[in-house]
Write a protein that holds these residues in place. Structure first.
Motif, PDB file in Angstrom:
ATOM      1  N   GLY A 162       0.835  -1.199   0.000  1.00 25.56           N
ATOM      2  CA  GLY A 162       0.000   0.000   0.000  1.00 25.56           C
ATOM      3  C   GLY A 162       0.867   1.246   0.000  1.00 25.56           C
ATOM      4  N   LEU A 163       1.943   1.210   0.777  1.00 25.84           N
ATOM      5  CA  LEU A 163       2.810   2.391   0.844  1.00 25.84           C
ATOM      6  C   LEU A 163       3.594   2.601  -0.442  1.00 25.84           C
ATOM      7  N   ASP A 216      -7.973   7.008   0.035  1.00 24.21           N
ATOM      8  CA  ASP A 216      -7.494   5.701   0.477  1.00 24.21           C
ATOM      9  C   ASP A 216      -8.742   4.891   0.843  1.00 24.21           C
ATOM     10  N   SER A 267      -4.442  -0.312   0.344  1.00 21.57           N
ATOM     11  CA  SER A 267      -3.562  -1.334   0.837  1.00 21.57           C
ATOM     12  C   SER A 267      -4.327  -2.632   0.583  1.00 21.57           C
ATOM     13  N   THR A 275      -3.279  -5.431   0.949  1.00 22.04           N
ATOM     14  CA  THR A 275      -2.874  -6.333   2.031  1.00 22.04           C
ATOM     15  C   THR A 275      -4.081  -6.689   2.904  1.00 22.04           C
ATOM     16  N   LYS A 276      -5.069  -5.794   2.935  1.00 19.77           N
ATOM     17  CA  LYS A 276      -6.174  -5.897   3.877  1.00 19.77           C
ATOM     18  C   LYS A 276      -7.340  -6.667   3.231  1.00 19.77           C
TER      19      LYS A 276
HETATM   20  C1  LIG Z   1      -2.218  -0.853   5.947  1.00 19.42           C
HETATM   21  C2  LIG Z   1      -2.657   0.442   5.378  1.00 19.42           C
HETATM   22  C3  LIG Z   1      -1.839   1.179   4.500  1.00 19.42           C
HETATM   23  C4  LIG Z   1      -0.441   0.737   4.141  1.00 19.42           C
HETATM   24  O1  LIG Z   1      -0.453  -0.400   3.349  1.00 19.42           O
HETATM   25  P1  LIG Z   1       0.707  -1.532   3.349  1.00 19.42           P
HETATM   26  O2  LIG Z   1       0.154  -2.553   2.426  1.00 19.42           O
HETATM   27  O3  LIG Z   1       0.885  -1.995   4.755  1.00 19.42           O
HETATM   28  O4  LIG Z   1       1.935  -0.848   2.812  1.00 19.42           O
HETATM   29  C5  LIG Z   1      -2.347   2.349   3.977  1.00 19.42           C
HETATM   30  N1  LIG Z   1      -3.571   2.805   4.304  1.00 19.42           N
HETATM   31  C6  LIG Z   1      -4.380   2.138   5.156  1.00 19.42           C
HETATM   32  C7  LIG Z   1      -5.722   2.686   5.484  1.00 19.42           C
HETATM   33  C8  LIG Z   1      -3.947   0.944   5.726  1.00 19.42           C
HETATM   34  O5  LIG Z   1      -4.746   0.288   6.586  1.00 19.42           O
END
Ligand SMILES: *Cc1c(COP(=O)(O)O)cnc(C)c1O
Length: 387
Positions: A81-82, A177, A199, A201-202
């Motif tokens: 995400g970053l 975001d 992100s 990842t979530k």
């Molecule tokens: C986790 C998160 C990020 C960062 O993403 P990564 O995949 O950890 O680099 C950015 N914005 C939000 C809202 C997040 O929860």
């Protein structure tokens, strides 16, 4: 050939979007093109596939999938995400000013404060939930706003369409975001945003087994600039992770339906619990952002924060949990809990934290897809131990 998603409803696009057909095997899934380079016919041509940093069929399938789901024209996949945020912020230059919503993700704040500031890009925090205060924060140098709604960890809601109107009047680009909502629950590009990022990842990945970032835009010139930055800075998502992320996205709708049904049930249970001082969940009618949330999103999502009554001993809560796991991150099928004051928001001084509502008694819950009654029993038993 990328399939045409026009006319498909969302849940159908989740399953059939972004398919890359690999010349004749009939594979129903996107293959993992685990290659760095591609053979070329001769010199002087302009081959579709040249080098995997520039383009890869597995990643391209994912990129067309997120573009379709966010109702954009182009998508981009990054290693986190970053990394996605880094690419988006690379659109700006020394002398530019960016407004961030007050409760942005800690890593976003750190990226602006400790990295982009060194390149002469300045920023300030604004209360985007209050249009008056928000508009007053614009300066002639403001080139973009970055909003999260609902924001972490108090689930405050920003009216995205209203914020986009204000920003566009000031000539600023609107970045949202959308990590906490996903395109299943909220589509910022349809509310006036110029850039939506995740992100992945979530919830999009959904299984706590990969780190990834996604971006989608509508405007063709913005898409061209982001493609250039993606290739120039190189923080791309690998083919295998692109495959995993597509696999996660296929079940987004069914997962989110269960996540949010569980979250609503838990939020209502906690709101009626005598040991709970306050519940933060934008799907509750009593939440300050409820009306705006209902207008711009499908429901309140699956993040629930709550504050234990001050006489409770919070240190006894976490070790007593048996189903819910104490961990950073969110959005996976398993329920996770965190303590913002000592984890995600530990870098903020205590007085500032308390002033914005992140007290030592605050608990943030990422509600998973387990049986809601097992989750409630687990939370109740752990709350009992804090007496
Ligand atoms: C986790 C998160 C990020 C960062 O993403 P990564 O995949 O950890 O680099 C950015 N914005 C939000 C809202 C997040 O929860």
């Amino acid at each position: 050939m990328e399939s045409d998603m026009s006319g498909m409803r969302f849940s159908t696009a989740l399953i059939h979007g972004g398919v890359y057909e690999d010349g004749g095997t009939g594979a129903v899934n996107v293959p993992i093109y685990q290659t760095s380079t591609y053979a070329q016919e001769n010199i002087g041509g302009s081959p579709k596939w040249e080098y995997t940093r520039t383009g890869n069929p597995t990643r391209a399938a994912l990129e067309s999938l997120i573009a379709a789901l966010e109702e954009g024209s182009a998508g981009f996949a990054f290693a986190s995400g970053l990394a996605a945020e880094t690419a988006v912020l690379s659109l700006f230059a020394s002398g530019d000013h960016i407004l961030l919503s007050e409760n942005v993700y800690g890593g976003t704040f750190r990226l602006m404060d400790k990295v982009f500031r060194n390149f002469g890009i300045t920023f300030s925090l604004a209360d985007t939930t209050n249009p008056g205060a928000f508009e007053a924060a614009f300066t002639p140098a403001t080139k973009a706003i970055l909003i999260e709604s609902p924001a972490n960890p108090l689930l405050t809601v920003t009216d995205i369409a209203a914020a986009a109107d204000i920003a566009h009047r000031h000539g600023a680009t609107v970045i949202v975001d959308n990590t906490f909502m996903t395109p299943y629950l909220q589509r910022p590009l349809t509310l006036g945003a110029d850039i939506v990022l995740h992100s992945a990842t979530k919830y999009l990945g959904g299984h706590s087994d990969l780190v990834a970032g996604l971006v989608a835009v509508r405007d063709a010139s913005l898409a061209e600039r982001l493609a250039f930055i993606q290739n120039s800075t190189g923080g791309v998502l690998a083919p295998f992770d692109s495959f995993l992320l597509i696999r996660g996205i296929r079940t987004l709708a069914v997962r989110m339906d269960r996540h949010t049904r569980n979250a609503e049930k838990i939020a209502r249970h906690l709101a009626a619990h005598p040991a709970v001082k306050k519940v933060y969940y934008p799907g509750l009618e009593s939440a300050p952002g409820y009306e705006v949330q209902r207008r711009q999103a499908k429901n309140g999502g699956a993040m629930v924060s709550f504050e234990l009554a001050p006489e409770r001993d919070i240190r006894k809560f976490f070790p007593a949990l048996r189903v819910v796991t104490l961990a950073e991150s969110l959005g996976g099928v398993e329920s996770l809990v965190c303590h913002p004051a000592t984890m995600t928001h530990a870098a903020i001084p205590k007085e500032t934290r308390e002033a914005i509502g992140i007290t030592d008694g605050l608990i943030r819950l990422s509600v998973g897809i387990e049986d809601a009654d097992d989750l409630i029993a687990d939370l109740d038993a752990a709350i009992e131990k804090t007496a």
